[in-house]
Design an enzyme around this catalytic site. Structure first.
Site, PDB file in Angstrom:
ATOM      1  N   CYS A  79       2.426 -13.314  21.998  1.00 30.14           N
ATOM      2  CA  CYS A  79       3.250 -14.378  21.580  1.00 30.14           C
ATOM      3  C   CYS A  79       4.703 -13.486  21.630  1.00 30.14           C
ATOM      4  O   CYS A  79       5.462 -13.541  22.438  1.00 30.14           O
ATOM      5  CB  CYS A  79       2.645 -14.767  20.404  1.00 30.14           C
ATOM      6  SG  CYS A  79       3.658 -16.642  20.133  1.00 30.14           S
ATOM      7  N   HIS A 182      -2.148 -17.120  22.055  1.00 28.20           N
ATOM      8  CA  HIS A 182      -2.741 -16.164  20.864  1.00 28.20           C
ATOM      9  C   HIS A 182      -4.227 -16.110  21.430  1.00 28.20           C
ATOM     10  O   HIS A 182      -5.016 -16.817  20.995  1.00 28.20           O
ATOM     11  CB  HIS A 182      -2.581 -16.755  19.497  1.00 28.20           C
ATOM     12  CG  HIS A 182      -1.257 -16.604  18.859  1.00 28.20           C
ATOM     13  ND1 HIS A 182      -0.788 -15.742  18.160  1.00 28.20           N
ATOM     14  CD2 HIS A 182      -0.111 -17.707  18.838  1.00 28.20           C
ATOM     15  CE1 HIS A 182       0.400 -15.879  17.586  1.00 28.20           C
ATOM     16  NE2 HIS A 182       0.862 -17.260  18.140  1.00 28.20           N
ATOM     17  N   GLU A 184      -6.233 -14.389  19.768  1.00 33.46           N
ATOM     18  CA  GLU A 184      -7.128 -14.221  18.490  1.00 33.46           C
ATOM     19  C   GLU A 184      -7.271 -15.744  17.913  1.00 33.46           C
ATOM     20  O   GLU A 184      -8.422 -16.211  17.079  1.00 33.46           O
ATOM     21  CB  GLU A 184      -6.431 -13.478  17.525  1.00 33.46           C
ATOM     22  CG  GLU A 184      -5.342 -14.313  16.851  1.00 33.46           C
ATOM     23  CD  GLU A 184      -3.905 -14.000  17.550  1.00 33.46           C
ATOM     24  OE1 GLU A 184      -3.055 -14.366  16.832  1.00 33.46           O
ATOM     25  OE2 GLU A 184      -4.099 -13.536  18.585  1.00 33.46           O
TER      26      GLU A 184
END
Length: 206
Positions: A79, A182, A184
Site C-alpha cells: 500500500c 493489502h 493481509e
C-alpha cells in the site's frame, strides 16, 4: 525470518498474523541488525506519504533498506509502502520517494460518479509472469484502500485493476516488489501472495 519494518506507520498486527498463519517466521522490528539478518523485508504503510517518509527517515533505517536491496534481499512494499518505492509522490505537494522503482504516485482523476478513495474488492489482470503471483490466477480479487496510484511505471507493472483508470496493482523490479492492495486483507488470494513472497525469501536464502 521475514522482517516487518516498524516505523510507526502500518497495519502491523494483521500483517504479522497473516504471515504467521502461513507458517512464516515474522518479526516486527525497527532494528537495523534484524533487517540484515532477515531473509526478506516487508515495508508496510498506511496514511499520508510525507508523514511516512519523515518517520522512515527518522528511524535511520533507510540506508539499511537500500543496502539490503542492493545486496539482493527481497523487499515487499504494501500500500503506502509500495508507493514509497517510487521516485516521487504528488500527495499534497511533491515528495521524494525511495527511487527503487521508476514512476510517480498521483491522485485519482475519475468521473464524477466514482468515489475516492478506491476502497473494496477488485480483480487483478496479470500482465506478465512474476514470482509474487505464482500462486494466484487471472481475475482473482484483492482488497484496496487508497486515494493515489502509481503511474509511469509500465516497465515494472505486472498486474493492474480497473477503477476508471488502470490502477497499478503489483510492481516488480529485480528483488523489489510492491502491492497497492493489502494482501493481509485479501483473503486466500492475499495469503497466497504472502506465501509466494515467503517462497522468494527462502529461495534467496539458499
Amino acid at each position: 525470518m521475514i522482517a516487518v519494518v516498524d516505523y510507526g506507520v502500518g497495519n502491523l498486527f494483521s500483517l504479522t498474523c497473516s504471515l504467521r498463519y502461513i507458517g512464516a517466521e515474522a518479526r516486527v522490528t525497527g532494528d537495523a541488525e534484524d533487517l540484515r539478518a532477515a531473509d526478506g523485508i516487508i515495508l508496510p504503510g498506511v496514511g499520508a506519504f510525507a508523514d511516512a517518509r519523515a518517520k522512515l527517515r527518522a528511524t535511520g533505517l533507510e540506508p539499511v533498506l537500500r543496502e539490503q536491496v542492493e545486496a539482493g534481499k527481497p523487499l515487499l512494499g504494501i500500500c503506502l509502502g509500495m508507493q514509497m518505492l517510487f521516485d516521487r509522490s504528488f500527495e499534497y505537494g511533491e515528495h521524494e520517494g525511495l527511487g527503487l522503482i521508476r514512476g510517480d504516485v498521483v491522485p485519482f482523476d475519475l468521473p464524477a460518479d466514482m468515489k475516492v478513495p478506491h476502497m473494496g474488492w477488485n480483480s487483478l489482470h496479470i500482465l506478465k509472469p512474476c514470482p509474487l503471483l505464482a500462486r494466484i490466477n487471472e481475475g482473482d480479487f484483492v482488497y484496496y484502500v487508497h486515494s493515489y496510484y502509481a503511474t509511469g511505471c509500465a516497465e515494472d507493472t505486472v498486474a493492474v485493476s480497473d477503477y476508471g483508470v488502470s490502477v497499478t496493482g503489483v510492481v516488480a523490479r529485480g528483488n523489489v516488489y510492491g502491492t497497492q492492495f493489502h494482501p493481509e486483507k485479501s483473503g486466500e488470494t492475499g495469503l497466497d501472495i504472502l506465501r509466494a513472497f515467503a517462497d522468494i525469501c527462502k529461495e534467496g536464502a539458499k
